[in-house]
Design a protein around this motif. Structure first.
Motif, PDB file in Angstrom:
ATOM      1  N   LEU A 148       0.853  -1.180   0.000  1.00 23.31           N
ATOM      2  CA  LEU A 148       0.000   0.000   0.000  1.00 23.31           C
ATOM      3  C   LEU A 148       0.888   1.229   0.000  1.00 23.31           C
ATOM      4  CD1 LEU A 148      -2.678  -0.989   2.673  1.00 23.31           C
ATOM      5  CD2 LEU A 148      -3.035  -0.803   0.220  1.00 23.31           C
ATOM      6  N   ASP A 149       0.599   2.196  -0.897  1.00 22.76           N
ATOM      7  CA  ASP A 149       1.367   3.425  -0.870  1.00 22.76           C
ATOM      8  C   ASP A 149       0.742   4.398   0.126  1.00 22.76           C
ATOM      9  OD1 ASP A 149      -0.817   4.637  -2.102  1.00 22.76           O
ATOM     10  OD2 ASP A 149       0.097   4.663  -4.092  1.00 22.76           O
ATOM     11  N   ASN A 150       1.263   5.620   0.181  1.00 28.11           N
ATOM     12  CA  ASN A 150       0.802   6.579   1.184  1.00 28.11           C
ATOM     13  C   ASN A 150      -0.631   7.044   0.951  1.00 28.11           C
ATOM     14  OD1 ASN A 150       3.304   6.490   2.459  1.00 28.11           O
ATOM     15  ND2 ASN A 150       4.144   8.060   1.118  1.00 28.11           N
TER      16      ASN A 150
ATOM     17  N   LEU B 185       0.243  10.487  15.944  1.00 25.16           N
ATOM     18  CA  LEU B 185       0.039   9.571  14.828  1.00 25.16           C
ATOM     19  C   LEU B 185       0.521  10.202  13.523  1.00 25.16           C
ATOM     20  CD1 LEU B 185      -3.526   8.151  15.598  1.00 25.16           C
ATOM     21  CD2 LEU B 185      -1.300   7.166  16.175  1.00 25.16           C
ATOM     22  N   LYS B 186       1.079   9.379  12.655  1.00 22.00           N
ATOM     23  CA  LYS B 186       1.526   9.857  11.352  1.00 22.00           C
ATOM     24  C   LYS B 186       0.330  10.048  10.427  1.00 22.00           C
ATOM     25  CE  LYS B 186       5.701   7.119  11.985  1.00 22.00           C
ATOM     26  NZ  LYS B 186       6.444   5.922  11.546  1.00 22.00           N
ATOM     27  N   LYS B 187       0.525  10.779   9.349  1.00 19.67           N
ATOM     28  CA  LYS B 187      -0.541  10.979   8.378  1.00 19.67           C
ATOM     29  C   LYS B 187      -0.952   9.641   7.770  1.00 19.67           C
ATOM     30  CE  LYS B 187       0.836  15.662   6.994  1.00 19.67           C
ATOM     31  NZ  LYS B 187       1.266  16.526   5.868  1.00 19.67           N
ATOM     32  N   GLY B 188      -2.267   9.470   7.581  1.00 21.18           N
ATOM     33  CA  GLY B 188      -2.743   8.236   6.975  1.00 21.18           C
ATOM     34  C   GLY B 188      -4.107   7.846   7.499  1.00 21.18           C
ATOM     35  N   SER B 189      -4.569   6.665   7.103  1.00 22.16           N
ATOM     36  CA  SER B 189      -5.862   6.137   7.532  1.00 22.16           C
ATOM     37  C   SER B 189      -5.671   5.216   8.731  1.00 22.16           C
ATOM     38  CB  SER B 189      -6.527   5.363   6.389  1.00 22.16           C
ATOM     39  OG  SER B 189      -6.794   6.205   5.291  1.00 22.16           O
TER      40      SER B 189
END
Length: 462
Positions: free
Chosen positions: A43-45, A439-443
């Motif tokens: 999965l990419d960003n 938390l890092k950026k993402g879902s």
């Protein structure tokens, strides 16, 4: 699942995860140019499915076989886009895949153990080779967005194992290498990062490089700087080998290892082993199977989903299968998704709403790559919870408000990234304001334990 969108919040009718129910197929996508194959799915960003594929064809004019490498992406609906990678493809066999924080990709060459970084447009950013006899067995993205690689140099006159930490530019931060580990030759084959910033490494050990079989499985705990904290050795039967392929952390601090089981003793015909260990490397349970399990991923109830090809005496009738085991390794369900032809199941990834698999499909027309998206197992209609969970704002940057209607108490709230890794866990009350700056950026998936119910929703961190 019914979703109501407002300007401030997303209110979701929560469906319980029914661990007795297999998933369903949402979509499939075949990718083929000439003879095309791949071993990696990631999965990419942006949560697109991504893999490197190699295609080959015979050019009648030159009388030579022409190879090309493609960087392929599929969005959440399975729509394909691809670019041709600028690299000498004849001796390049892309094996592993990681997305980086700068929207690029790192992969390894199965042919020579080298690492390459490619931009989103397929341009080669850098390439690192470590010698003709060195092979990179595994590499992972670390919690500080660097790279940790493990491998071995197979030259009999210069044999050594190696742990190397690198940054995104391919520069070595530190490396640890040695000919032997506590008096034994050691080949590391799988690695994962632990919650304390260190690592669990698994591999095989032996006392003689000339021997046909290694003596057993080696588990090593490293600290964040690559120093050995402890080591465990697990012997295997004579004329047998257990090769660790993948390590998954469990929520209790332990880990599960999927291994290939090569048994030439004539007493069994096992092909795979999956085993659970505590945080100190002690075996809690171990299961063996005659089937070849190609990949394993965690499910939200602390169990695991396995992917395999159910082989037939006629290879054209081989079928793809998913299996579920609980946290104690006990069988829960399996589902066969029908004939795939002469295929290999090479990769299974966790998504925010299910799983996806990559298989290579072989027939008289050549080779193609098949991506299948599976939905998360859900309960029957009668099991749908009447509660609703509200997360707002969604997307968010700093804080996430969570509220659940008609629930008297909340025991625990867990946050998982799209790979299924537990990244945050808290205890709180009904209406809470959660700091998600860390938390890092993402879902992310939010799992709330309220009594005997597990309520699940998701949000995006910007």
């Amino acid at each position: 699942m019914k979703t109501i969108f407002t300007t401030l919040a997303i209110t979701t009718s929560v469906i319980l995860f029914a661990q007795q129910s297999p998933p369903s197929v949402e979509w499939t996508q075949n990718y083929k140019i000439n003879n095309t194959y791949s071993y990696n799915l990631g999965l990419d960003n942006d949560n697109n499915f991504t893999f490197f594929a190699k295609d080959s064809y015979f050019d009648t004019e030159s009388g030579e076989t022409i190879d090309n490498i493609h960087l392929v992406r599929l969005n959440a609906g399975g729509v394909v886009s691809d670019v041709t990678v600028n690299i000498d493809a004849e001796f390049y066999y892309p094996y592993k895949l990681l997305a980086t924080t700068d929207n690029a990709f790192i992969t390894s060459n199965e042919n020579d153990g080298s690492l390459q970084k490619f931009s989103a447009t397929g341009a080669l950013v850098w390439e690192k080779s470590f010698g003709n006899d060195f092979f990179t067995n595994e590499f992972i993205k670390t919690s500080d967005n660097n790279l940790l690689t493990i491998g071995v140099n197979f030259d009999e006159n210069d044999f050594y194992y190696l742990f190397r930490k690198m940054n995104n530019n391919g520069t070595t931060i530190w490396e640890k290498k040695s000919q032997k580990l506590n008096g034994m030759y050691f080949e590391p084959t799988a690695i994962t990062q632990t919650n304390d910033g260190g690592y669990i490494v698994a591999g095989v050990y032996g006392d003689n490089l000339e021997a046909e079989y290694m003596l057993g499985t080696n588990l090593v705990k490293l600290n964040a700087n690559g120093d050995v904290n402890w080591e465990k050795r697990i012997a295997v039967p004579a004329n047998s080998e257990v090769w660790p392929q993948k390590i998954l952390l469990s929520n209790d601090g332990g880990f599960v290892i999927l291994s290939e089981f090569d048994d030439d003793s004539g007493t069994t015909n096992y092909n795979c082993q999956y085993a659970k260990y505590d945080s100190n490397g002690n075996v809690l349970w171990s299961k063996v199977t005659t089937d070849y399990i190609s990949s394993i991923q965690k499910s939200l109830d602390n169990g695991y989903v396995l992917s395999t090809i159910e082989e037939n005496t006629d290879p054209s009738l081989n079928t793809f299968e998913l299996r579920k085991i609980d946290e104690s390794g006990n069988f829960v369900w399996k589902k066969n998704f029908g004939a795939l032809g002469n295929s290999s199941s090479d990769s299974l990834v966790r998504t925010s709403d299910g799983f996806a698999s990559l298989t290579n499909f072989y027939n008289d027309l050549g080779t193609s790559v098949k991506i299948t998206k599976f939905g998360v197992p859900i309960a029957a209609t009668s099991d749908i919870a009447k509660q609703s969970i509200t997360l707002y704002p969604n997307p968010t940057v700093d804080f996430l408000n969570l509220k659940i209607d008609n629930v008297k108490s909340i025991e625990q709230i867990d946050f998982y990234d799209v790979s299924g890794r537990l990244v945050k866990s808290i205890l709180d009350s009904i209406a809470i304001n959660i700091n998600v700056k860390d938390l890092k950026k993402g879902s992310y998936i939010v799992k709330v334990k309220a009594g005997d119910r597990h309520l699940v929703s998701k949000f995006i961190k910007n």
